[in-house]
Design a protein around this motif. Structure first.
Motif, PDB file in Angstrom:
ATOM      1  N   THR B  24       0.838  -1.205   0.000  1.00  0.00           N
ATOM      2  CA  THR B  24       0.000   0.000   0.000  1.00  0.00           C
ATOM      3  C   THR B  24       0.874   1.255   0.000  1.00  0.00           C
ATOM      4  OG1 THR B  24      -1.739  -1.206   1.156  1.00  0.00           O
ATOM      5  CG2 THR B  24      -1.840   1.199   1.236  1.00  0.00           C
ATOM      6  N   THR B  52      -4.706  -3.961   4.526  1.00  0.00           N
ATOM      7  CA  THR B  52      -5.662  -4.017   3.432  1.00  0.00           C
ATOM      8  C   THR B  52      -6.588  -5.224   3.578  1.00  0.00           C
ATOM      9  OG1 THR B  52      -3.977  -3.021   2.060  1.00  0.00           O
ATOM     10  CG2 THR B  52      -5.836  -4.028   0.922  1.00  0.00           C
ATOM     11  N   ASP B  56      -6.148  -1.965  -2.896  1.00  0.00           N
ATOM     12  CA  ASP B  56      -6.037  -0.534  -3.160  1.00  0.00           C
ATOM     13  C   ASP B  56      -5.973  -0.398  -4.671  1.00  0.00           C
ATOM     14  OD1 ASP B  56      -5.512   0.039  -0.325  1.00  0.00           O
ATOM     15  OD2 ASP B  56      -3.554  -0.889  -0.722  1.00  0.00           O
ATOM     16  N   THR B  76      -3.237  -3.405  -5.167  1.00  0.00           N
ATOM     17  CA  THR B  76      -2.491  -4.174  -4.162  1.00  0.00           C
ATOM     18  C   THR B  76      -3.400  -5.293  -3.688  1.00  0.00           C
ATOM     19  OG1 THR B  76      -3.297  -3.021  -2.196  1.00  0.00           O
ATOM     20  CG2 THR B  76      -1.384  -2.067  -3.310  1.00  0.00           C
TER      21      THR B  76
HETATM   22 MG   LIG Z   1      -1.976  -2.915   2.087  1.00  0.00          MG
END
Ligand SMILES: [Mg+2]
Ligand SMILES: Nc1nc2c(ncn2[C@@H]2O[C@H](COP(=O)(O)OP(=O)(O)OP(=O)(O)O)[C@@H](O)[C@H]2O)c(=O)[nH]1
Lengths: 400, 215
Positions: B24, B52, B56, B76
Motif C-alpha cells: 500500500t 488491506t 487498493d 495491491t
Molecule cells: Mg496494504
C-alpha cells in the motif's frame, strides 16, 4: 469485457433506477429547476440535456463515467452538486467493487475447499487401498506360514515313520541275508544226504523203513518254498524302503505315475482276490514335490478304494488315470466299491472321521491326503454314489 | 492480455507480497511521485488496523501520439494469509506483477511462502507465471536487521526477474520498481498490441508517458 470486480463500472450500474428516483428530484431542486444526467457516451439517464447547458464531468478514475448538466444552475452550484454526486458515486463504487470481489473470493475459497476435499478424498482412498493391501498381504503370509507348518508337521511325521520303516528294513535284511544263505547251504547238504540212497546194507534198509525218499523230496520242496518266502520278504522290505523314502525326504523332481505304481505295489500284497488295479496313465511332466508324502497320499487313497470294494462284498476294480494339461496334472482314482452318502462326503476330510468300526482305522487317511495335497498347492475332491463307487480327483499345478 | 478497444488500452498491474511488506505504501508513494497526463485518486478500500482487506487501486494514464488512451490500474492485494481467496481474485487478469518482499530478516519465511503462493495462484487463475512481466522489490532496506543487498542478490542470482532494493517510507526505489515493470510489460505486449507501429510508442516513450516525464 469481463464482469470482474475490476471492470470499469458504468454510471447506470452505479446509479440504478431506484437511486436515480431518489436523487433526481433533490438535484433538480438544488440546481434550480433544470438538470440532466448522461452516461460517458452522452446517453441521458435523467432529464433532457439541453444544448446550452453547463456540463460537469463525473470522473471516478481517469475518464468521465458521465456528465452532470444544467442550464439553470450557476457554475459554483453545478460544481458543488458534482462533488456531492461524486462522493455518492465513490461510496457506491467501493461498495460494488468490494461486494463483487467478495463474491469472487468466496467462489475462489470454495474452489480451494473443493480441491482440498478432492485431494483428501484421494489420499483417503489411497490409504484405504493400502490398508486393504496390507491386510491381504498379512493374511497371505499367515496362510503361507500355516501351510509351511502343515508341511513341516507332515514331513516330520512321515520322516519318523520312514525312519522306523528304514530301521525295520535294515534289521530284517540282516537275518534275511543269513537265512537265505543258510537255506542254500542247507539244500547242498540235503543233496549230500541223497547220496546215501544208493548205499547198500542196513542203511538201505533203514532208508526204506524211514521213507527217506519222501522226506528228501519234501525237504527240497520245503526249502524252495522257504526260499520263495524269503524272496517275498526281501521284496516287501525293498518296497517299504522305497515307499518310506528316507533317502528322499527333501523336495525333488518326481514322476507322479511312478509314485502311483509304487503305492499300488505296496498295496497289492494285502489286496484280496477279486480286486484288480487298472492303469490308464498318460505321460506326465515331472514336478517338484516331496515324493515320500505323495506316496503316502496315493497309498491312503488307494487303500480306501480297496477297502470300499471289499466292503461291497463283490469283485471290483480300482481305475487309476492321469493326464497333464497347461495348468497341471490331473489324477483320478475311481473304485467300484460301496460309495459314500452325502453326509459321509461332507465329513470325509475331517481328521478322525471314519466309517469303519472302531479299531479298524484311525480315520486320518483323507485328512492326511488333503494336507499333503494342499502342501503341494493342489486340490482334492470327492465324488461318490452309494453302491456305485467313489472317484477321488486330484490336481497338482505345474509352474507355467 | 490487457483490456482494449479502439480508443483505450488498460493494463492491470498487481502489487503482491506478504502482509505488511509495504504494498500500500508503494502506491501512496507512486501517487505522490508520478505526474502522468492522467492520475486518479488512490482508492484504498476498507482497512483494519492499516491492513488491506480488499485492495487498493491507483489509476494512471496518458495518451499515445495516435490518440489511444493508455491506462494503468495498479492494485495491491491483501497480504494477510487468511485472505488468499481475495488475493487470487485481485490477481486474476493481471498483466504484470510487482512482488514486494520484506527485507526484514525475520520475514524471510513469510516472503518465501508468499512467493510460492504467487506462483500457485497464478496457475489457478490462468496466468503463465513463467512469462508474466514481473519485478521483485525488497522493501524496508532501511531496517537495521534488513538482509544485506549482496546476500539477497546472491540468493536470487538464478532468477530471471529484476531486483530492486527500496525504502517505501521515503520513496527510494519505488519509481524505479514501477519503471522496470513498465519495461517488462512493454517487452511482453508492445509488439502484439502494435504500440510502435500503430501508436507511435517505443519503450522509452511508453515509460515516460506512464511516469509523466518527458521522453
Ligand atoms: Mg496494504
Ligand atoms: N521501516 C520501514 N517501514 C515501512 C517501509 N515501507 C512500509 N513500511 C511500514 O510497514 C507497515 C505496513 O505497510 P503497508 O504498505 O500497509 O503494507 P502492506 O503490504 O500494504 O500490508 P497489507 O495490506 O497488510 O498486506 C506500515 O506501518 C508502513 O509504514 C519501509 O521502507 N521501511
Amino acid at each position: 469485457m469481463s464482469l470482474g470486480f475490476d471492470r470499469e463500472w458504468q454510471l447506470d450500474e452505479l446509479l440504478d433506477e431506484a437511486s436515480r428516483e431518489k436523487i433526481g428530484p433533490a438535484l433538480r431542486e438544488l440546481l434550480r429547476g433544470d438538470f440532466a444526467l448522461t452516461d460517458g457516451a452522452g446517453q441521458a439517464l435523467w432529464g433532457q440535456p439541453s444544448a446550452d447547458a453547463r456540463r460537469e464531468p463525473l470522473i471516478l478514475e481517469l475518464e468521465a463515467v458521465g456528465y452532470l448538466l444544467s442550464s439553470t444552475a450557476p457554475a459554483a452550484a453545478l460544481s458543488a452538486a458534482r462533488d456531492l454526486l461524486l462522493t455518492l458515486l465513490r461510496a457506491q463504487i467501493r461498495f460494488k467493487m468490494a461486494s463483487t470481489l467478495h463474491l469472487e473470493a468466496v467462489a475462489e475459497d470454495f474452489e480451494s475447499l473443493k480441491r482440498e476435499h478432492a485431494r483428501l478424498s484421494e489420499s483417503e482412498a489411497r490409504y484405504k487401498t493400502l490398508s486393504a493391501e496390507l491386510e491381504s498381504r498379512v493374511k497371505k503370509q499367515v496362510d503361507q506360514l500355516e501351510e509351511r507348518q502343515q508341511m513341516l508337521y507332515e514331513a516330520e511325521k512321515l520322516a519318523s515313520v520312514g525312519q522306523l520303516a528304514a530301521g525295520m528294513a535294515h534289521e530284517i535284511n540282516n537275518p534275511l541275508g543269513f537265512v537265505r544263505s543258510n537255506l542254500s547251504t542247507f539244500e547242498k547238504y540235503v543233496g549230500k544226504f541223497a547220496e546215501m540212497k544208493t548205499a547198500s546194507g542196513p542203511a538201505a534198509e533203514s532208508w526204506r523203513v524211514l521213507d527217506l525218499d519222501f522226506i528228501l523230496e519234501d525237504s527240497i520242496d520245503l526249502l524252495h518254498d522257504s526260499a520263495k518266502g524269503m524272496e517275498r520278504i526281501a521284496r516287501i522290505v525293498a518296497d517299504l524302503k522305497a515307499f518310506s523314502n528316507v533317502d528322499r525326504a527333501s523336495e525333488e523332481y518326481a514322476d507322479l505315475n511312478n509314485c502311483l505304481h509304487e503305492a499300488v505295489r505296496m498295496l497289492e500284497t494285502q489286496t484280496p482276490a477279486g480286486i484288480g488295479f487298472h492303469f490308464d496313465l498318460l505321460p506326465l511332466p515331472a514336478i517338484v514335490c516331496l515324493p515320500g508324502h505323495i506316496n503316502q497320499l496315493f497309498f491312503n487313497i488307494l487303500r480306501n478304494a480297496v477297502l470300499a470294494i471289499k466292503d461291497a462284498g463283490r469283485p471290483g476294480e480300482v481305475r487309476i488315470s492321469s493326464e497333464a494339461d497347461d495348468e497341471g496334472i490331473h489324477i483320478r482314482i475311481h473304485d467300484t466299491g460301496v460309495g459314500m452318502s452325502q453326509e459321509q462326503i461332507e465329513h470325509a476330510f475331517e481328521p478322525f472321521y471314519t466309517t469303519r468300526p472302531v479299531g479298524a482305522g484311525v480315520g486320518l487317511g483323507l485328512a492326511t491326503a488333503r494336507n499333503v495335497v494342499q502342501a503341494h498347492s493342489g486340490r482334492i475332491s470327492l465324488d461318490s454314489q452309494p453302491d456305485v463307487g467313489t472317484t477321488v480327483t486330484l490336481f497338482f499345478p505345474t509352474p507355467p | 492480455m490487457p483490456e482494449s478497444d479502439a480508443r483505450h488500452l488498460s493494463f492491470k498491474l498487481v502489487y503482491y507480497g506478504p502482509a505488511q511488506s509495504g504494498k500500500t505504501t508503494n502506491l501512496f508513494r507512486l501517487h505522490d511521485q508520478l505526474a502522468p497526463e492522467l492520475k486518479g485518486e488512490l482508492m484504498t478500500m476498507e482497512t483494519k488496523d492499516d491492513r488491506t482487506l480488499f485492495f487498493d487501486l491507483l489509476p494512471l494514464g496518458f495518451r499515445a501520439p495516435s490518440g489511444l488512451l493508455i491506462k494503468f490500474r495498479l492494485f495491491t492485494v491483501p497480504g494477510q494469509v487468511a485472505h488468499d481467496g481475495t488475493r487470487k481474485a485481485v490477481l486474476s487478469r493481471a498483466d504484470g506483477v510487482v512482488f514486494v518482499a520484506d527485507a526484514d530478516r525475520a520475514q524471510e519465511t513469510n516472503n518465501g511462502e508468499s512467493f510460492q503462493s504467487l506462483a500457485a495462484n497464478c496457475a489457478r487463475v490462468g496466468l503463465d507465471f513463467e512469462h508474466l512481466p514481473m519485478v521483485v522489490q525488497f522493501n524496508k532496506c532501511d531496517l537495521p536487521n534488513a538482509v544485506p543487498e549482496a546476500e539477497i542478490r546472491e540468493r536470487w542470482s538464478a532468477a530471471p526477474w529484476p531486483l530492486v532494493f527500496a525504502v517505501a517510507l521515503n520513496g527510494q526505489g519505488i519509481e524505479s520498481t514501477f519503471e522496470l515493470l513498465l519495461r517488462a510489460v512493454y517487452r511482453n505486449f508492445g509488439e502484439k498490441l502494435e504500440l510502435l507501429a500503430q501508436h507511435g510508442l517505443d519503450e522509452n516513450a511508453f515509460v515516460a508517458g506512464a511516469l509523466g516525464k518527458a521522453a
